[in-house]
Scaffold this motif. Sequence first.
Motif, PDB file in Angstrom:
ATOM      1  N   ILE A 185       0.486  -0.472 -12.069  1.00  0.00           N
ATOM      2  CA  ILE A 185      -0.171   0.392 -13.060  1.00  0.00           C
ATOM      3  C   ILE A 185       0.317   1.833 -12.925  1.00  0.00           C
ATOM      4  O   ILE A 185       0.586   2.506 -13.929  1.00  0.00           O
ATOM      5  CB  ILE A 185      -1.709   0.329 -12.912  1.00  0.00           C
ATOM      6  N   PHE A 186       0.451   2.303 -11.694  1.00  0.00           N
ATOM      7  CA  PHE A 186       0.960   3.663 -11.462  1.00  0.00           C
ATOM      8  C   PHE A 186       2.370   3.812 -12.021  1.00  0.00           C
ATOM      9  O   PHE A 186       2.690   4.799 -12.702  1.00  0.00           O
ATOM     10  CB  PHE A 186       0.968   3.996  -9.964  1.00  0.00           C
ATOM     11  N   ASN A 187       3.230   2.819 -11.738  1.00  0.00           N
ATOM     12  CA  ASN A 187       4.619   2.875 -12.211  1.00  0.00           C
ATOM     13  C   ASN A 187       4.693   2.828 -13.735  1.00  0.00           C
ATOM     14  O   ASN A 187       5.498   3.542 -14.354  1.00  0.00           O
ATOM     15  CB  ASN A 187       5.419   1.711 -11.624  1.00  0.00           C
ATOM     16  N   LYS A 188       3.864   1.987 -14.335  1.00  0.00           N
ATOM     17  CA  LYS A 188       3.832   1.895 -15.791  1.00  0.00           C
ATOM     18  C   LYS A 188       3.350   3.207 -16.404  1.00  0.00           C
ATOM     19  O   LYS A 188       3.897   3.683 -17.416  1.00  0.00           O
ATOM     20  CB  LYS A 188       2.899   0.749 -16.206  1.00  0.00           C
ATOM     21  N   ILE A 232       3.826  14.634 -12.142  1.00  0.00           N
ATOM     22  CA  ILE A 232       3.964  14.948 -13.571  1.00  0.00           C
ATOM     23  C   ILE A 232       2.588  15.057 -14.247  1.00  0.00           C
ATOM     24  O   ILE A 232       2.480  14.978 -15.465  1.00  0.00           O
ATOM     25  CB  ILE A 232       4.818  13.879 -14.290  1.00  0.00           C
ATOM     26  N   LYS A 233       1.543  15.210 -13.392  1.00  0.00           N
ATOM     27  CA  LYS A 233       0.161  15.400 -13.874  1.00  0.00           C
ATOM     28  C   LYS A 233      -0.295  14.287 -14.824  1.00  0.00           C
ATOM     29  O   LYS A 233      -0.883  14.534 -15.874  1.00  0.00           O
ATOM     30  CB  LYS A 233       0.032  16.765 -14.545  1.00  0.00           C
ATOM     31  N   ALA A 234      -0.003  13.049 -14.417  1.00  0.00           N
ATOM     32  CA  ALA A 234      -0.397  11.894 -15.238  1.00  0.00           C
ATOM     33  C   ALA A 234      -1.908  11.729 -15.313  1.00  0.00           C
ATOM     34  O   ALA A 234      -2.425  11.123 -16.257  1.00  0.00           O
ATOM     35  CB  ALA A 234       0.234  10.621 -14.663  1.00  0.00           C
ATOM     36  N   SER A 235      -2.616  12.275 -14.342  1.00  0.00           N
ATOM     37  CA  SER A 235      -4.081  12.153 -14.343  1.00  0.00           C
ATOM     38  C   SER A 235      -4.710  12.888 -15.521  1.00  0.00           C
ATOM     39  O   SER A 235      -5.847  12.605 -15.901  1.00  0.00           O
ATOM     40  CB  SER A 235      -4.653  12.704 -13.036  1.00  0.00           C
ATOM     41  N   GLU A 243      -5.486   5.250 -17.619  1.00  0.00           N
ATOM     42  CA  GLU A 243      -4.595   4.388 -16.854  1.00  0.00           C
ATOM     43  C   GLU A 243      -4.504   4.835 -15.395  1.00  0.00           C
ATOM     44  O   GLU A 243      -4.504   4.009 -14.475  1.00  0.00           O
ATOM     45  CB  GLU A 243      -3.188   4.393 -17.482  1.00  0.00           C
ATOM     46  N   TYR A 244      -4.455   6.146 -15.201  1.00  0.00           N
ATOM     47  CA  TYR A 244      -4.365   6.701 -13.848  1.00  0.00           C
ATOM     48  C   TYR A 244      -5.606   6.326 -13.034  1.00  0.00           C
ATOM     49  O   TYR A 244      -5.499   5.876 -11.887  1.00  0.00           O
ATOM     50  CB  TYR A 244      -4.211   8.221 -13.930  1.00  0.00           C
ATOM     51  N   ASN A 245      -6.776   6.497 -13.624  1.00  0.00           N
ATOM     52  CA  ASN A 245      -8.027   6.176 -12.923  1.00  0.00           C
ATOM     53  C   ASN A 245      -8.154   4.683 -12.642  1.00  0.00           C
ATOM     54  O   ASN A 245      -8.721   4.276 -11.617  1.00  0.00           O
ATOM     55  CB  ASN A 245      -9.227   6.656 -13.737  1.00  0.00           C
ATOM     56  N   GLU A 246      -7.627   3.868 -13.543  1.00  0.00           N
ATOM     57  CA  GLU A 246      -7.642   2.419 -13.327  1.00  0.00           C
ATOM     58  C   GLU A 246      -6.812   2.060 -12.098  1.00  0.00           C
ATOM     59  O   GLU A 246      -7.236   1.252 -11.260  1.00  0.00           O
ATOM     60  CB  GLU A 246      -7.087   1.691 -14.557  1.00  0.00           C
ATOM     61  N   ALA A 247      -5.643   2.681 -11.996  1.00  0.00           N
ATOM     62  CA  ALA A 247      -4.766   2.427 -10.852  1.00  0.00           C
ATOM     63  C   ALA A 247      -5.429   2.854  -9.545  1.00  0.00           C
ATOM     64  O   ALA A 247      -5.346   2.152  -8.529  1.00  0.00           O
ATOM     65  CB  ALA A 247      -3.444   3.157 -11.034  1.00  0.00           C
ATOM     66  N   LYS A 261       0.839  -1.204   0.000  1.00  0.00           N
ATOM     67  CA  LYS A 261       0.000   0.000   0.000  1.00  0.00           C
ATOM     68  C   LYS A 261       0.875   1.256   0.000  1.00  0.00           C
ATOM     69  O   LYS A 261       0.611   2.222  -0.726  1.00  0.00           O
ATOM     70  CB  LYS A 261      -0.912  -0.006   1.220  1.00  0.00           C
ATOM     71  N   LYS A 262       1.918   1.233   0.810  1.00  0.00           N
ATOM     72  CA  LYS A 262       2.834   2.369   0.884  1.00  0.00           C
ATOM     73  C   LYS A 262       3.521   2.601  -0.463  1.00  0.00           C
ATOM     74  O   LYS A 262       3.627   3.746  -0.937  1.00  0.00           O
ATOM     75  CB  LYS A 262       3.882   2.117   1.964  1.00  0.00           C
ATOM     76  N   LEU A 263       3.971   1.529  -1.096  1.00  0.00           N
ATOM     77  CA  LEU A 263       4.637   1.645  -2.400  1.00  0.00           C
ATOM     78  C   LEU A 263       3.686   2.154  -3.473  1.00  0.00           C
ATOM     79  O   LEU A 263       4.070   2.967  -4.329  1.00  0.00           O
ATOM     80  CB  LEU A 263       5.210   0.283  -2.815  1.00  0.00           C
ATOM     81  N   ALA A 264       2.445   1.681  -3.435  1.00  0.00           N
ATOM     82  CA  ALA A 264       1.443   2.129  -4.413  1.00  0.00           C
ATOM     83  C   ALA A 264       1.158   3.616  -4.225  1.00  0.00           C
ATOM     84  O   ALA A 264       1.006   4.363  -5.206  1.00  0.00           O
ATOM     85  CB  ALA A 264       0.162   1.319  -4.258  1.00  0.00           C
ATOM     86  N   ARG A 265       1.094   4.051  -2.982  1.00  0.00           N
ATOM     87  CA  ARG A 265       0.818   5.462  -2.697  1.00  0.00           C
ATOM     88  C   ARG A 265       1.976   6.338  -3.184  1.00  0.00           C
ATOM     89  O   ARG A 265       1.767   7.430  -3.730  1.00  0.00           O
ATOM     90  CB  ARG A 265       0.602   5.640  -1.191  1.00  0.00           C
ATOM     91  N   GLU A 266       3.201   5.867  -3.003  1.00  0.00           N
ATOM     92  CA  GLU A 266       4.376   6.608  -3.477  1.00  0.00           C
ATOM     93  C   GLU A 266       4.383   6.700  -5.005  1.00  0.00           C
ATOM     94  O   GLU A 266       4.749   7.747  -5.574  1.00  0.00           O
ATOM     95  CB  GLU A 266       5.656   5.932  -2.980  1.00  0.00           C
ATOM     96  N   ALA A 267       3.987   5.607  -5.647  1.00  0.00           N
ATOM     97  CA  ALA A 267       3.917   5.597  -7.118  1.00  0.00           C
ATOM     98  C   ALA A 267       2.858   6.584  -7.599  1.00  0.00           C
ATOM     99  O   ALA A 267       3.047   7.280  -8.615  1.00  0.00           O
ATOM    100  CB  ALA A 267       3.600   4.182  -7.617  1.00  0.00           C
ATOM    101  N   LYS A 268       1.762   6.665  -6.879  1.00  0.00           N
ATOM    102  CA  LYS A 268       0.694   7.616  -7.220  1.00  0.00           C
ATOM    103  C   LYS A 268       1.202   9.055  -7.097  1.00  0.00           C
ATOM    104  O   LYS A 268       0.918   9.916  -7.947  1.00  0.00           O
ATOM    105  CB  LYS A 268      -0.511   7.415  -6.304  1.00  0.00           C
ATOM    106  N   GLU A 269       1.952   9.319  -6.042  1.00  0.00           N
ATOM    107  CA  GLU A 269       2.484  10.667  -5.833  1.00  0.00           C
ATOM    108  C   GLU A 269       3.436  11.073  -6.955  1.00  0.00           C
ATOM    109  O   GLU A 269       3.469  12.243  -7.370  1.00  0.00           O
ATOM    110  CB  GLU A 269       3.194  10.730  -4.478  1.00  0.00           C
ATOM    111  N   ARG A 270       4.209  10.110  -7.458  1.00  0.00           N
ATOM    112  CA  ARG A 270       5.097  10.405  -8.597  1.00  0.00           C
ATOM    113  C   ARG A 270       4.268  10.749  -9.832  1.00  0.00           C
ATOM    114  O   ARG A 270       4.629  11.662 -10.596  1.00  0.00           O
ATOM    115  CB  ARG A 270       6.009   9.208  -8.885  1.00  0.00           C
TER     116      ARG A 270
END
Length: 267
Positions: A232-235, A190-193, A199-203, A177-186
Motif C-alpha cells: 500500500i505504501f509503494n502504491k 513526498i508528504k503523501a500523508s 491510503e497512507y493511513n490505511e498502510a 517489516k523493514k521493507l514496509a518501513r522504508e516504503a513509509k519513509e519514501r
Amino acid sequence: MKYKLILFLLVIVSFVACKTTPKAVDSIVEKSNNNEDNEVVDKLVKEAEKARKEAIENGADKSLSLLFGKAEEKLRLAKEAYIKDKKNGAKLFDEAKNMYKTLTVLAKCLEYKKEIDENKFRDYDQEKYDEAGKFYASAIEKYNAGDFSSLSDSEKSLFLYQSLCDKGYFELANSAKKLAREAKERCDGIKASRSMAKEYNEAVGVYNVGNVYMTDKNYREAYKSYIASGNIFNKTYKMVEERRKEAAVSLERAEKKLKESSSLASE
C-alpha cells in the motif's frame, strides 16, 4: 409411648429389609453397572465420530487415503462388535478414535512441510527438519503395525515442523517489516500523508496490525500484514509521484504559454 413408637419403626425397617432379597439387590446392582457401561461406550462412540470428522476437515481422507481407509475399517468393526460385545466394542471405538487423531496430526504435518519446502525454511534448521521427517516416518510405520504410540510420534513431528515454520516466518516478517518501513519513509519524503491521507493511513493501520501479530508471536500473519502494508505504501508513493509529474508537466506548459503570450504582447 415414645419407646413403643421406636420399637414399631424398627419392626417396619426389619420387615422391608427381609422383603428385599439378595437376588433383587444383585439385579439392581447389575442394572446400574450396565447403565454405566453403556454411558462409557456411548461416550467413546461420540469421541470416535468427532475424531473422524476432524480428520476429514484436515483433509486426511484425501492426503492419507490408504491410512484413512484403515481407520474406517476399524470403526466399522467397532460398530459390529458393539452389538454383540459392548466391552470389545468400546475397545475398538477407542482404537478408531486414536487412529483418526493420528491422521489429523499427520495431515497437519504434511501442510506444514509443504509450506516449509515452498518457502525454503529448512535452510534455517536442517537438523530440525530431518528430525521431524523421522518422527513422521516412524508414526506411519507404527500406524500400519497397529502400534498406537504412533499418535505420540506424529505429535512430535508436528511440533518440530511448527517450530521450524515459526522460525521461518519470524525471519520473513522482520524483512517485510523493514521493507514496509522504508516504503513509509519514501512516502513521508513526498508528504503523501497530506496528498493521499486515506491510503497512507490505511498502510499505517495495516503496519500496526503486523506489530500486534509480532507481539502475539503469530509470525505468519505478521509477515502478511507487513507485506500488505508495504504494498500500500509503494502504491501510494507511485500515485503521488505520478501526480507530481503530471503537475510538473502542466506547470511547464503553462510557463511556456505564458512566455509565448509575453512575447506576442511585446511585439
